[in-house]
Design a protein around this motif. Structure first.
Motif, mmCIF file in Angstrom:
data_model
loop_
_atom_site.group_PDB
_atom_site.id
_atom_site.type_symbol
_atom_site.label_atom_id
_atom_site.label_comp_id
_atom_site.label_asym_id
_atom_site.label_seq_id
_atom_site.Cartn_x
_atom_site.Cartn_y
_atom_site.Cartn_z
ATOM 1 N N ASP A 55 -1.798 -0.110 -4.044
ATOM 2 C CA ASP A 55 -1.341 0.907 -2.966
ATOM 3 C C ASP A 55 -0.098 1.466 -3.280
ATOM 4 O OD1 ASP A 55 -0.183 -0.103 -0.277
ATOM 5 O OD2 ASP A 55 -1.445 -1.652 -1.246
ATOM 6 N N TYR A 56 0.401 2.626 -3.275
ATOM 7 C CA TYR A 56 1.551 3.056 -3.468
ATOM 8 C C TYR A 56 1.640 4.692 -2.817
ATOM 9 C CZ TYR A 56 -1.714 5.015 -6.950
ATOM 10 O OH TYR A 56 -2.663 5.541 -7.558
ATOM 11 N N ALA A 57 2.991 5.003 -2.577
ATOM 12 C CA ALA A 57 3.011 6.313 -1.780
ATOM 13 C C ALA A 57 3.822 7.162 -2.520
ATOM 14 C CB ALA A 57 3.674 5.635 -0.378
ATOM 15 N N ALA A 58 5.226 6.703 -3.326
ATOM 16 C CA ALA A 58 6.063 7.423 -3.770
ATOM 17 C C ALA A 58 5.740 8.691 -4.844
ATOM 18 C CB ALA A 58 7.327 6.644 -4.342
ATOM 19 N N HIS A 59 4.842 8.073 -5.790
ATOM 20 C CA HIS A 59 4.266 8.835 -6.881
ATOM 21 C C HIS A 59 2.933 8.692 -7.323
ATOM 22 C CE1 HIS A 59 8.696 9.468 -7.888
ATOM 23 N NE2 HIS A 59 8.755 8.006 -7.801
ATOM 24 N N GLN A 60 2.293 9.618 -7.896
ATOM 25 C CA GLN A 60 0.935 9.694 -8.351
ATOM 26 C C GLN A 60 1.038 8.946 -9.668
ATOM 27 O OE1 GLN A 60 -0.631 13.592 -8.647
ATOM 28 N NE2 GLN A 60 -1.419 13.728 -6.358
ATOM 29 N N ALA A 230 -12.617 -9.768 6.330
ATOM 30 C CA ALA A 230 -11.931 -8.552 5.771
ATOM 31 C C ALA A 230 -12.701 -8.075 4.345
ATOM 32 C CB ALA A 230 -10.454 -9.025 5.613
ATOM 33 N N VAL A 231 -12.293 -7.037 4.170
ATOM 34 C CA VAL A 231 -12.629 -6.480 2.615
ATOM 35 C C VAL A 231 -11.787 -6.459 1.730
ATOM 36 C CG1 VAL A 231 -14.918 -5.461 3.672
ATOM 37 C CG2 VAL A 231 -12.712 -4.109 3.433
ATOM 38 N N LEU A 232 -10.427 -6.307 2.319
ATOM 39 C CA LEU A 232 -9.241 -6.243 1.442
ATOM 40 C C LEU A 232 -8.253 -7.173 1.951
ATOM 41 C CD1 LEU A 232 -9.275 -2.315 0.679
ATOM 42 C CD2 LEU A 232 -9.824 -4.007 -1.004
ATOM 43 N N TYR A 233 -7.156 -7.821 1.190
ATOM 44 C CA TYR A 233 -6.129 -8.588 1.569
ATOM 45 C C TYR A 233 -4.927 -8.078 0.532
ATOM 46 C CZ TYR A 233 -2.974 -12.599 2.480
ATOM 47 O OH TYR A 233 -2.229 -13.299 2.954
ATOM 48 N N GLN A 234 -3.982 -7.482 1.433
ATOM 49 C CA GLN A 234 -2.971 -6.904 0.708
ATOM 50 C C GLN A 234 -1.891 -8.200 0.667
ATOM 51 O OE1 GLN A 234 0.129 -4.824 2.939
ATOM 52 N NE2 GLN A 234 -0.276 -2.985 1.357
ATOM 53 N N ARG A 235 -1.927 -8.742 -0.589
ATOM 54 C CA ARG A 235 -1.224 -10.076 -0.842
ATOM 55 C C ARG A 235 0.120 -9.915 -1.331
ATOM 56 N NH1 ARG A 235 -1.819 -12.775 -5.819
ATOM 57 N NH2 ARG A 235 -3.678 -11.296 -6.047
ATOM 58 N N ILE A 236 0.447 -8.678 -2.012
ATOM 59 C CA ILE A 236 1.620 -8.569 -2.464
ATOM 60 C C ILE A 236 2.500 -7.287 -1.560
ATOM 61 C CG2 ILE A 236 3.537 -8.020 -4.148
ATOM 62 C CD1 ILE A 236 1.930 -9.620 -6.189
ATOM 63 N N ASN A 242 11.680 -8.335 -1.754
ATOM 64 C CA ASN A 242 10.590 -8.899 -2.678
ATOM 65 C C ASN A 242 9.945 -7.902 -3.170
ATOM 66 O OD1 ASN A 242 8.731 -10.821 -3.653
ATOM 67 N ND2 ASN A 242 7.534 -10.722 -1.876
ATOM 68 N N PRO A 243 10.492 -7.252 -4.420
ATOM 69 C CA PRO A 243 10.035 -6.211 -5.232
ATOM 70 C C PRO A 243 8.646 -6.491 -5.684
ATOM 71 C CG PRO A 243 12.355 -6.575 -5.914
ATOM 72 C CD PRO A 243 11.602 -7.825 -5.042
ATOM 73 N N GLY A 244 7.524 -5.654 -5.479
ATOM 74 C CA GLY A 244 6.068 -5.494 -6.148
ATOM 75 C C GLY A 244 6.164 -5.445 -7.604
ATOM 76 N N PRO A 245 5.040 -5.544 -8.408
ATOM 77 C CA PRO A 245 5.053 -5.341 -9.687
ATOM 78 C C PRO A 245 5.250 -3.523 -10.194
ATOM 79 C CG PRO A 245 2.905 -5.702 -9.065
ATOM 80 C CD PRO A 245 3.908 -5.966 -7.740
ATOM 81 N N LEU A 246 5.603 -3.619 -11.411
ATOM 82 C CA LEU A 246 5.697 -2.061 -11.524
ATOM 83 C C LEU A 246 4.417 -1.615 -12.384
ATOM 84 C CD1 LEU A 246 9.291 -2.015 -13.017
ATOM 85 C CD2 LEU A 246 8.496 -1.296 -10.921
ATOM 86 N N VAL A 252 4.723 -1.112 -6.866
ATOM 87 C CA VAL A 252 3.384 -0.814 -6.036
ATOM 88 C C VAL A 252 3.002 -2.300 -5.352
ATOM 89 C CG1 VAL A 252 2.188 0.484 -7.983
ATOM 90 C CG2 VAL A 252 1.836 -2.253 -8.014
ATOM 91 N N ASP A 253 2.128 -2.337 -4.351
ATOM 92 C CA ASP A 253 1.559 -3.470 -3.453
ATOM 93 C C ASP A 253 0.228 -3.762 -4.153
ATOM 94 O OD1 ASP A 253 3.430 -2.906 -1.724
ATOM 95 O OD2 ASP A 253 2.508 -1.751 -0.354
ATOM 96 N N VAL A 254 -0.146 -4.878 -3.922
ATOM 97 C CA VAL A 254 -1.325 -5.478 -4.726
ATOM 98 C C VAL A 254 -2.306 -6.118 -3.540
ATOM 99 C CG1 VAL A 254 -2.120 -6.913 -6.555
ATOM 100 C CG2 VAL A 254 -0.016 -5.864 -6.879
ATOM 101 N N ASN A 255 -3.544 -5.747 -3.770
ATOM 102 C CA ASN A 255 -4.463 -6.205 -2.815
ATOM 103 C C ASN A 255 -5.829 -6.773 -3.637
ATOM 104 O OD1 ASN A 255 -3.850 -4.445 -0.439
ATOM 105 N ND2 ASN A 255 -3.470 -3.098 -2.181
ATOM 106 N N ASP A 256 -6.221 -7.973 -2.921
ATOM 107 C CA ASP A 256 -7.382 -8.645 -3.602
ATOM 108 C C ASP A 256 -8.540 -8.287 -2.699
ATOM 109 O OD1 ASP A 256 -5.805 -10.782 -4.634
ATOM 110 O OD2 ASP A 256 -5.626 -11.781 -2.862
#
Length: 269
Positions: A55-60, A230-236, A242-246, A252-256
């Protein structure tokens, strides 16, 4: 959290028709296939066996970059940018959604307009009437982008709140949302307590995956516990410290993915 699906007081899942079962199997198979590359997201995720969403907000972020990074899909916003901001991924547009779909990526809808300390207050603080307005706005943007007519929209509580605040303020907001979308198309994003309260109070719907509800839990405010329903877990959760991966050059944030049916559009046309 010691509660099991049986102790949460959730509504029984509705029977699944043969047509729905076939659609579900096809969509779940596609998601599972994309999940094979999920371990590509940094060392911290190497143990993850399930598909991963971002998930992310800044850019498509272009679909080809998401796919190349090994992710199965995205959680994208069906809400506008707050005053004074201009987030490129808010709201999701039909052309962008179609590019994700062509790449075989799953799409899930999330609504968040306000934010603690932002130029608009947290959405849940606006009570029942605010829930009505937010649900109408979310549904308009969701459907305009091609979102599934039976797909859930996850509504965000992006801060740590008390049980009292839930009961006196946030619950009223969700009841307003329910009055527009119905319970079955309503989901929640938040910490483990918020997910639990929403499930117990019956304001979020059921996944077709047995024992799972429309709860997208964030690691924040959860004490390293994962809600069993839960159906999703936002792990990062990407932060300055604590920057997320690029992906495609963007953080971005990362979800299981915790359930085969996590509310993806292609499973809920």
């Amino acid at each position: 959290m010691q509660d099991s699906p049986e102790t949460l007081g959730l509504r029984p899942l509705r029977p699944v028709s043969r047509r729905d079962a076939l659609r579900y199997a096809a969509a779940a198979s596609a998601a599972a296939g994309l999940g094979a590359a999920s371990t590509a997201v940094g060392g911290a995720t190497a143990a993850a066996a399930a598909p991963l969403l971002i998930d992310y907000a800044a850019h498509q972020i272009p679909a080809e970059h998401i796919r190349a990074a090994g992710y199965a899909g995205v959680v994208n916003y069906v809400s506008l940018s707050r005053p004074g901001t201009n987030f490129g991924a808010k709201p999701i547009t039909r052309p962008y959604a179609e590019s994700l779909t062509r790449a075989g990526l799953a799409i899930i809808s999330n609504y968040q307009y306000g934010k603690p300390g932002g130029s608009a207050p947290s959405d849940f603080t606006r009570g029942f009437a605010g829930g009505v307005a937010d649900a109408r706005a979310a549904w308009q943007l969701h459907t305009a982008a091609g979102g599934g007519r039976s797909a859930p929209i996850f509504f965000s509580i992006d801060e740590d709140i008390s049980r009292e605040t839930w009961q006196t303020v946030a619950l009223q907001w969700f009841l307003g949302i329910n009055s527009v979308l119905g319970v079955q198309r309503t989901g929640v994003y938040g910490g483990i307590d918020v997910c639990h309260w929403a499930a117990v109070d019956g304001v979020i719907g059921n996944s077709r995956t047995p024992g799972r509800v429309w709860a997208w839990q964030t690691r924040a405010w959860s004490g390293n516990r994962v809600h069993p329903n839960a159906v999703l877990y936002q792990r990062i959760v990407a932060t300055k410290s604590n920057p997320g991966p690029l992906v495609g050059g963007f953080e971005v944030d990362v979800n299981d993915v915790l359930a085969q049916d996590c509310g993806q559009w292609n499973l809920h046309p």
